[in-house]
Design a protein around this motif. Structure first.
Motif, PDB file in Angstrom:
ATOM      1  N   ILE A  12       0.874  -1.172   0.000  1.00 49.47           N
ATOM      2  CA  ILE A  12       0.000   0.000   0.000  1.00 49.47           C
ATOM      3  C   ILE A  12       0.915   1.227   0.000  1.00 49.47           C
ATOM      4  CG2 ILE A  12      -1.826   1.254   1.205  1.00 49.47           C
ATOM      5  CD1 ILE A  12      -2.636  -1.384   2.519  1.00 49.47           C
ATOM      6  N   HIS A  13       1.024   1.867  -1.134  1.00 49.81           N
ATOM      7  CA  HIS A  13       1.912   3.017  -1.245  1.00 49.81           C
ATOM      8  C   HIS A  13       1.266   4.239  -0.595  1.00 49.81           C
ATOM      9  CE1 HIS A  13       4.903   1.263  -4.026  1.00 49.81           C
ATOM     10  NE2 HIS A  13       3.891   0.512  -4.398  1.00 49.81           N
ATOM     11  N   ALA A  14       2.066   4.969   0.167  1.00 42.95           N
ATOM     12  CA  ALA A  14       1.552   6.143   0.884  1.00 42.95           C
ATOM     13  C   ALA A  14       2.608   7.242   0.899  1.00 42.95           C
ATOM     14  CB  ALA A  14       1.159   5.763   2.316  1.00 42.95           C
ATOM     15  N   THR A  15       2.152   8.436   1.198  1.00 41.25           N
ATOM     16  CA  THR A  15       3.024   9.607   1.274  1.00 41.25           C
ATOM     17  C   THR A  15       2.939  10.212   2.667  1.00 41.25           C
ATOM     18  OG1 THR A  15       2.704  10.089  -1.075  1.00 41.25           O
ATOM     19  CG2 THR A  15       3.541  11.876   0.304  1.00 41.25           C
ATOM     20  N   VAL A  16       4.081  10.573   3.214  1.00 40.10           N
ATOM     21  CA  VAL A  16       4.112  11.217   4.530  1.00 40.10           C
ATOM     22  C   VAL A  16       3.600  12.645   4.384  1.00 40.10           C
ATOM     23  CG1 VAL A  16       5.587  12.001   6.418  1.00 40.10           C
ATOM     24  CG2 VAL A  16       6.009   9.777   5.329  1.00 40.10           C
ATOM     25  N   ILE A  17       2.587  13.002   5.160  1.00 38.60           N
ATOM     26  CA  ILE A  17       1.993  14.332   5.068  1.00 38.60           C
ATOM     27  C   ILE A  17       2.260  15.184   6.304  1.00 38.60           C
ATOM     28  CG2 ILE A  17       0.192  13.614   3.472  1.00 38.60           C
ATOM     29  CD1 ILE A  17      -1.740  13.390   5.805  1.00 38.60           C
ATOM     30  N   ALA A  18       2.736  14.571   7.385  1.00 39.74           N
ATOM     31  CA  ALA A  18       3.022  15.345   8.599  1.00 39.74           C
ATOM     32  C   ALA A  18       3.952  14.542   9.478  1.00 39.74           C
ATOM     33  CB  ALA A  18       1.736  15.685   9.366  1.00 39.74           C
ATOM     34  N   ARG A  19       4.663  15.266  10.344  1.00 43.90           N
ATOM     35  CA  ARG A  19       5.557  14.619  11.302  1.00 43.90           C
ATOM     36  C   ARG A  19       5.329  15.243  12.667  1.00 43.90           C
ATOM     37  NH1 ARG A  19      11.024  11.947  10.280  1.00 43.90           N
ATOM     38  NH2 ARG A  19      11.693  11.369  12.373  1.00 43.90           N
ATOM     39  N   THR A  42       2.587  10.992   9.938  1.00 52.99           N
ATOM     40  CA  THR A  42       1.229  10.753   9.449  1.00 52.99           C
ATOM     41  C   THR A  42       1.283  10.519   7.950  1.00 52.99           C
ATOM     42  OG1 THR A  42       0.319  12.194  11.167  1.00 52.99           O
ATOM     43  CG2 THR A  42      -1.104  11.683   9.303  1.00 52.99           C
ATOM     44  N   ILE A  43       0.597   9.484   7.486  1.00 56.21           N
ATOM     45  CA  ILE A  43       0.551   9.171   6.056  1.00 56.21           C
ATOM     46  C   ILE A  43      -0.864   9.384   5.528  1.00 56.21           C
ATOM     47  CG2 ILE A  43       2.469   7.549   6.189  1.00 56.21           C
ATOM     48  CD1 ILE A  43       0.444   5.272   6.199  1.00 56.21           C
ATOM     49  N   ASP A  44      -0.975   9.443   4.193  1.00 54.91           N
ATOM     50  CA  ASP A  44      -2.253   9.788   3.569  1.00 54.91           C
ATOM     51  C   ASP A  44      -3.088   8.569   3.199  1.00 54.91           C
ATOM     52  OD1 ASP A  44      -0.635   8.825   1.600  1.00 54.91           O
ATOM     53  OD2 ASP A  44      -1.072  10.397   0.139  1.00 54.91           O
ATOM     54  N   ASN A  76      -1.281   7.023  11.564  1.00 56.88           N
ATOM     55  CA  ASN A  76      -0.069   7.428  12.260  1.00 56.88           C
ATOM     56  C   ASN A  76       0.903   6.256  12.310  1.00 56.88           C
ATOM     57  OD1 ASN A  76      -0.968  10.029  12.806  1.00 56.88           O
ATOM     58  ND2 ASN A  76      -1.942   9.426  14.727  1.00 56.88           N
ATOM     59  N   VAL A  77       2.159   6.536  11.985  1.00 57.46           N
ATOM     60  CA  VAL A  77       3.203   5.519  11.962  1.00 57.46           C
ATOM     61  C   VAL A  77       4.160   5.761  13.113  1.00 57.46           C
ATOM     62  CG1 VAL A  77       5.075   4.494  10.620  1.00 57.46           C
ATOM     63  CG2 VAL A  77       3.023   5.346   9.460  1.00 57.46           C
ATOM     64  N   LEU A  78       4.343   4.754  13.966  1.00 53.64           N
ATOM     65  CA  LEU A  78       5.329   4.825  15.039  1.00 53.64           C
ATOM     66  C   LEU A  78       6.669   4.388  14.461  1.00 53.64           C
ATOM     67  CD1 LEU A  78       6.031   5.232  18.045  1.00 53.64           C
ATOM     68  CD2 LEU A  78       5.478   2.805  18.397  1.00 53.64           C
ATOM     69  N   LEU A  79       7.659   5.286  14.486  1.00 50.74           N
ATOM     70  CA  LEU A  79       8.961   4.994  13.900  1.00 50.74           C
ATOM     71  C   LEU A  79       9.779   4.084  14.807  1.00 50.74           C
ATOM     72  CD1 LEU A  79       9.862   8.548  12.549  1.00 50.74           C
ATOM     73  CD2 LEU A  79       8.760   6.656  11.336  1.00 50.74           C
ATOM     74  N   LEU A 131      15.441   7.563   9.015  1.00 50.59           N
ATOM     75  CA  LEU A 131      14.210   7.893   9.740  1.00 50.59           C
ATOM     76  C   LEU A 131      13.945   9.389   9.800  1.00 50.59           C
ATOM     77  CD1 LEU A 131      14.585   5.389  12.733  1.00 50.59           C
ATOM     78  CD2 LEU A 131      13.450   5.029  10.530  1.00 50.59           C
ATOM     79  N   ASP A 132      14.921  10.193   9.420  1.00 53.88           N
ATOM     80  CA  ASP A 132      14.761  11.645   9.488  1.00 53.88           C
ATOM     81  C   ASP A 132      14.275  12.247   8.177  1.00 53.88           C
ATOM     82  OD1 ASP A 132      15.658  11.743  12.136  1.00 53.88           O
ATOM     83  OD2 ASP A 132      17.751  11.738  11.494  1.00 53.88           O
ATOM     84  N   ASP A 133      14.315  11.485   7.101  1.00 53.79           N
ATOM     85  CA  ASP A 133      13.925  12.014   5.790  1.00 53.79           C
ATOM     86  C   ASP A 133      12.991  11.011   5.129  1.00 53.79           C
ATOM     87  OD1 ASP A 133      13.692  13.469   3.483  1.00 53.79           O
ATOM     88  OD2 ASP A 133      15.661  12.908   2.680  1.00 53.79           O
ATOM     89  N   LEU A 134      11.710  11.154   5.409  1.00 63.01           N
ATOM     90  CA  LEU A 134      10.710  10.213   4.911  1.00 63.01           C
ATOM     91  C   LEU A 134       9.692  10.946   4.046  1.00 63.01           C
ATOM     92  CD1 LEU A 134      10.088   8.216   8.213  1.00 63.01           C
ATOM     93  CD2 LEU A 134      11.456   7.494   6.258  1.00 63.01           C
ATOM     94  N   ARG A 135       9.465  10.423   2.858  1.00 62.02           N
ATOM     95  CA  ARG A 135       8.472  11.007   1.959  1.00 62.02           C
ATOM     96  C   ARG A 135       7.474   9.946   1.486  1.00 62.02           C
ATOM     97  NH1 ARG A 135      11.841  15.179  -1.991  1.00 62.02           N
ATOM     98  NH2 ARG A 135      12.987  16.272  -0.359  1.00 62.02           N
ATOM     99  N   HIS A 136       8.014   8.947   0.788  1.00 60.19           N
ATOM    100  CA  HIS A 136       7.166   7.893   0.243  1.00 60.19           C
ATOM    101  C   HIS A 136       7.448   6.591   0.980  1.00 60.19           C
ATOM    102  CE1 HIS A 136       6.048  10.581  -3.015  1.00 60.19           C
ATOM    103  NE2 HIS A 136       7.321  10.864  -3.166  1.00 60.19           N
ATOM    104  N   VAL A 137       6.400   5.968   1.470  1.00 59.99           N
ATOM    105  CA  VAL A 137       6.545   4.737   2.255  1.00 59.99           C
ATOM    106  C   VAL A 137       5.604   3.673   1.700  1.00 59.99           C
ATOM    107  CG1 VAL A 137       7.218   6.021   4.312  1.00 59.99           C
ATOM    108  CG2 VAL A 137       4.807   5.453   3.948  1.00 59.99           C
TER     109      VAL A 137
END
Length: 293
Positions: A118-125, A135-137, A169-172, A266-272
């Motif tokens: 399931i491809h997602a994009t990080v929209i908030a940290r 937070t992902i979309d 919400n993703v727990l890193l 873990l500090d530079d996340l865009r596409h997960v």
């Protein structure tokens, strides 16, 4: 015609003849000029220089002012073009970086077939220090559920902490503790067996994951890769987590531990990618569920 009138006419004609003769004489190609000619020529040259010098000076000043104005306008245009160029260059670099991330994520999705990505994009940290979440979309409507593993092309970054209808919400990994432990295997290149253990937390001092082995192993080389083992049915097996940086024991010397450098940044996340794995239940001979894969 009276005598005086004829005399006047004669004088005018004589003067015209003399003037024409002087003009013709002055126009002749001669190596030397008379003193009178030189005097008049020098006087005219000095007078011309005196008159033209301030005019030329004013002309130069006006010309310099126009040049400065044109230079100012050109400089302003160049600065605007440079700023626009830098903006476009930055956008191109960001697009190239994003495209590379998407290509790696696509390759990752195609290389692992045990789950539906399931491809997602990080929209908030989360800005709070102790809440290391993003937070992902994607949410429940997209098939996201609590405790699903979340990865990038480089490796695992965490798990779904909570999911709503359209976001999650993703727990890193750097926010994990013993209540969020991960069963892992370490591929030992010099041995037929794998070292087993659990990721039990994160060392803030070293900025690395803390791995605790279930038993003592004689030799675990640094640089070995750590993967999820799939035990417990929470995370699928084979997800890369990191590399062993150092092997040691706990403060009591009883338990063998290792510090693991996460493979993903873990500090530079865009596409997960959220790991959507169908959990299959294996039943024993009595028909009771035994192991979840």
């Amino acid at each position: 015609m009276s005598f005086f009138r004829r005399k006047r006419l004669f004088s005018i004609l004589l003067a015209l003849i003399i003037l024409v003769g002087l003009i013709g004489f002055s126009l002749m190609n001669r190596d030397q000029r008379t003193s009178i000619e030189e005097f008049f020529q020098d006087s005219f040259g000095w007078a011309q220089m005196i008159v033209l010098k301030p005019i030329n000076y004013l002309t130069d000043v006006v010309s310099n002012i126009d040049d400065m104005k044109n230079m100012y306008d050109e400089n302003r245009v160049l600065k605007e073009n440079l700023g626009q160029y830098q903006k476009v260059l930055y956008e191109v670099q960001e697009l190239r970086k994003e495209n590379a991330e998407l290509m790696r994520a696509l390759e990752k999705s195609e290389s692992i077939r045990d789950y539906t990505p399931i491809h997602a994009t990080v929209i908030a940290r989360s800005p709070e220090k102790w809440f290391k979440q993003v937070t992902i979309d994607k949410g429940i409507q997209d098939g996201v559920q609590k405790d699903m593993a979340v990865i990038t092309a480089e490796g695992m970054i965490g798990k779904i902490h909570s999911a709503s209808q359209f976001t999650s919400n993703v727990l890193l990994l750097n926010g994990f503790d013993r209540s969020n432990r991960i069963a892992v295997n370490v591929d030992l290149s010099d041995s037929d067996q794998d070292a087993r253990g659990f990721i039990l937390g994160y060392s803030e001092e070293r900025n690395q994951l803390l791995l605790e082995f279930t038993e003592y192993y004689d030799e675990i080389p640094e640089g070995e890769f750590v993967f999820s083992s799939g035990l417990g049915g929470v995370f699928p097996d084979g997800l890369e987590i990191g590399q062993i940086d150092e092997v040691s024991t706990d403060q009591y010397g009883l338990t063998q531990i290792a510090y693991v450098q996460p493979s993903a940044n873990l500090d530079d996340l865009r596409h997960v990618i959220v790991v959507d794995r169908d959990i299959e239940t294996v039943f024993d001979d009595d028909g009771e569920d035994e192991v979840e894969n």
